[in-house]
Write a protein that holds these residues in place. Sequence first.
Motif, PDB file in Angstrom:
ATOM      1  N   SER A 103       0.839  -1.199   0.000  1.00  0.00           N
ATOM      2  CA  SER A 103       0.000   0.000   0.000  1.00  0.00           C
ATOM      3  C   SER A 103       0.875   1.251   0.000  1.00  0.00           C
ATOM      4  CB  SER A 103      -0.896   0.006   1.243  1.00  0.00           C
ATOM      5  OG  SER A 103      -0.116   0.225   2.405  1.00  0.00           O
ATOM      6  N   LEU A 104       0.251   2.366  -0.339  1.00  0.00           N
ATOM      7  CA  LEU A 104       0.979   3.632  -0.300  1.00  0.00           C
ATOM      8  C   LEU A 104       1.430   3.960   1.127  1.00  0.00           C
ATOM      9  CD1 LEU A 104      -1.006   5.870  -2.808  1.00  0.00           C
ATOM     10  CD2 LEU A 104       1.302   4.960  -3.083  1.00  0.00           C
ATOM     11  N   VAL A 105       0.624   3.568   2.109  1.00  0.00           N
ATOM     12  CA  VAL A 105       1.006   3.812   3.502  1.00  0.00           C
ATOM     13  C   VAL A 105       2.249   2.996   3.857  1.00  0.00           C
ATOM     14  CG1 VAL A 105       0.299   3.537   5.918  1.00  0.00           C
ATOM     15  CG2 VAL A 105      -1.326   4.427   4.231  1.00  0.00           C
ATOM     16  N   SER A 106       2.259   1.712   3.478  1.00  0.00           N
ATOM     17  CA  SER A 106       3.441   0.872   3.731  1.00  0.00           C
ATOM     18  C   SER A 106       4.647   1.404   2.979  1.00  0.00           C
ATOM     19  CB  SER A 106       3.173  -0.574   3.316  1.00  0.00           C
ATOM     20  OG  SER A 106       2.206  -1.151   4.142  1.00  0.00           O
ATOM     21  N   ALA A 107       4.438   1.788   1.733  1.00  0.00           N
ATOM     22  CA  ALA A 107       5.539   2.343   0.940  1.00  0.00           C
ATOM     23  C   ALA A 107       6.050   3.634   1.569  1.00  0.00           C
ATOM     24  CB  ALA A 107       5.085   2.590  -0.493  1.00  0.00           C
ATOM     25  N   PHE A 108       5.126   4.448   2.090  1.00  0.00           N
ATOM     26  CA  PHE A 108       5.515   5.691   2.743  1.00  0.00           C
ATOM     27  C   PHE A 108       6.381   5.417   3.971  1.00  0.00           C
ATOM     28  CE2 PHE A 108       4.705   9.106   5.850  1.00  0.00           C
ATOM     29  CZ  PHE A 108       5.207  10.173   5.135  1.00  0.00           C
ATOM     30  N   LEU A 109       5.990   4.426   4.782  1.00  0.00           N
ATOM     31  CA  LEU A 109       6.776   4.088   5.969  1.00  0.00           C
ATOM     32  C   LEU A 109       8.160   3.568   5.586  1.00  0.00           C
ATOM     33  CD1 LEU A 109       3.983   2.461   8.167  1.00  0.00           C
ATOM     34  CD2 LEU A 109       4.986   4.754   8.394  1.00  0.00           C
ATOM     35  N   MET A 110       8.222   2.774   4.512  1.00  0.00           N
ATOM     36  CA  MET A 110       9.516   2.301   4.024  1.00  0.00           C
ATOM     37  C   MET A 110      10.350   3.488   3.538  1.00  0.00           C
ATOM     38  SD  MET A 110       8.410  -1.069   1.945  1.00  0.00           S
ATOM     39  CE  MET A 110       9.823  -2.148   2.110  1.00  0.00           C
ATOM     40  N   GLU A 111       9.710   4.384   2.814  1.00  0.00           N
ATOM     41  CA  GLU A 111      10.406   5.573   2.307  1.00  0.00           C
ATOM     42  C   GLU A 111      10.934   6.438   3.448  1.00  0.00           C
ATOM     43  OE1 GLU A 111      11.334   7.377  -0.366  1.00  0.00           O
ATOM     44  OE2 GLU A 111      10.890   5.828  -1.802  1.00  0.00           O
ATOM     45  N   ILE A 112      10.178   6.533   4.535  1.00  0.00           N
ATOM     46  CA  ILE A 112      10.639   7.307   5.695  1.00  0.00           C
ATOM     47  C   ILE A 112      11.919   6.680   6.246  1.00  0.00           C
ATOM     48  CG2 ILE A 112      10.101   7.942   8.091  1.00  0.00           C
ATOM     49  CD1 ILE A 112       8.695   9.659   5.970  1.00  0.00           C
ATOM     50  N   ALA A 113      11.940   5.351   6.332  1.00  0.00           N
ATOM     51  CA  ALA A 113      13.155   4.665   6.807  1.00  0.00           C
ATOM     52  C   ALA A 113      14.317   4.910   5.853  1.00  0.00           C
ATOM     53  CB  ALA A 113      12.881   3.169   6.964  1.00  0.00           C
ATOM     54  N   PHE A 114      14.063   4.791   4.540  1.00  0.00           N
ATOM     55  CA  PHE A 114      15.111   5.069   3.556  1.00  0.00           C
ATOM     56  C   PHE A 114      15.569   6.520   3.668  1.00  0.00           C
ATOM     57  CE2 PHE A 114      14.031   1.129   1.462  1.00  0.00           C
ATOM     58  CZ  PHE A 114      15.176   0.783   0.761  1.00  0.00           C
ATOM     59  N   ALA A 115      14.612   7.433   3.780  1.00  0.00           N
ATOM     60  CA  ALA A 115      14.953   8.857   3.858  1.00  0.00           C
ATOM     61  C   ALA A 115      15.775   9.151   5.106  1.00  0.00           C
ATOM     62  CB  ALA A 115      13.688   9.707   3.828  1.00  0.00           C
ATOM     63  N   ALA A 116      15.396   8.559   6.233  1.00  0.00           N
ATOM     64  CA  ALA A 116      16.152   8.780   7.469  1.00  0.00           C
ATOM     65  C   ALA A 116      17.595   8.306   7.292  1.00  0.00           C
ATOM     66  CB  ALA A 116      15.490   8.056   8.637  1.00  0.00           C
ATOM     67  N   PHE A 117      17.752   7.132   6.705  1.00  0.00           N
ATOM     68  CA  PHE A 117      19.096   6.618   6.439  1.00  0.00           C
ATOM     69  C   PHE A 117      19.848   7.581   5.522  1.00  0.00           C
ATOM     70  CE2 PHE A 117      21.939   4.527   3.466  1.00  0.00           C
ATOM     71  CZ  PHE A 117      22.853   3.924   4.327  1.00  0.00           C
ATOM     72  N   TYR A 118      19.202   7.972   4.420  1.00  0.00           N
ATOM     73  CA  TYR A 118      19.890   8.783   3.419  1.00  0.00           C
ATOM     74  C   TYR A 118      20.112  10.227   3.844  1.00  0.00           C
ATOM     75  CZ  TYR A 118      20.648   5.410  -0.264  1.00  0.00           C
ATOM     76  OH  TYR A 118      21.129   4.364  -0.993  1.00  0.00           O
ATOM     77  N   VAL A 119      19.303  10.753   4.759  1.00  0.00           N
ATOM     78  CA  VAL A 119      19.579  12.105   5.268  1.00  0.00           C
ATOM     79  C   VAL A 119      20.929  12.107   5.979  1.00  0.00           C
ATOM     80  CG1 VAL A 119      18.921  13.788   7.035  1.00  0.00           C
ATOM     81  CG2 VAL A 119      17.223  12.983   5.421  1.00  0.00           C
ATOM     82  N   VAL A 120      21.120  11.119   6.839  1.00  0.00           N
ATOM     83  CA  VAL A 120      22.390  11.017   7.555  1.00  0.00           C
ATOM     84  C   VAL A 120      23.524  10.717   6.578  1.00  0.00           C
ATOM     85  CG1 VAL A 120      23.674   9.724   9.320  1.00  0.00           C
ATOM     86  CG2 VAL A 120      21.265  10.335   9.704  1.00  0.00           C
ATOM     87  N   TYR A 121      23.282   9.759   5.692  1.00  0.00           N
ATOM     88  CA  TYR A 121      24.295   9.381   4.709  1.00  0.00           C
ATOM     89  C   TYR A 121      24.660  10.561   3.802  1.00  0.00           C
ATOM     90  CZ  TYR A 121      26.335   7.135   0.581  1.00  0.00           C
ATOM     91  OH  TYR A 121      27.143   6.803  -0.464  1.00  0.00           O
TER      92      TYR A 121
END
Length: 143
Positions: A103-121
């Motif tokens: 779902s878009l909600v699940s994808a959004f939560l995954m994207e938040i995790a990716f974004a959190a990783f990539y903000v630091v990276y």
Amino acid sequence: MRSTADRVRQAICFELIGILIVTPLFAWVFNHPMGDMGVLVVLGATAATVWNYLFNLGFDHALHRRRGDARKTFPLRILHAVLFEATLLVILLPIFAWWLQVSLVSAFLMEIAFAAFYVVYAFVFTWCYDTLFPPQGTNERTA
């Protein structure tokens, strides 16, 4: 300001190192096959590479136009990383949902995790890159 060749090198290095870190990590964290996650990460990296070039070019031009200098202060580095990841999240959300059939909600939560990783990276990578390869015309390194 950076040359086009330097910007291309920066974007490619950023994405290749990111792919090597994030593919196995997120396949494990999200319990998806490595192949599925690998394809998604490569699709995302391709989109991110193009966006990285365009975003950094625009950001540096805006800094140069506003301040006469493209060097980034600590607060500007934070703003740069957050804005890049927020805009990339919007671009990649439908791709995540479609590829992983979630779902878009699940994808959004995954994207938040990716974004959190990539903000630091992104913050760490860009700071290291700027230290190793200072922008042309820069006589001193930024803190």
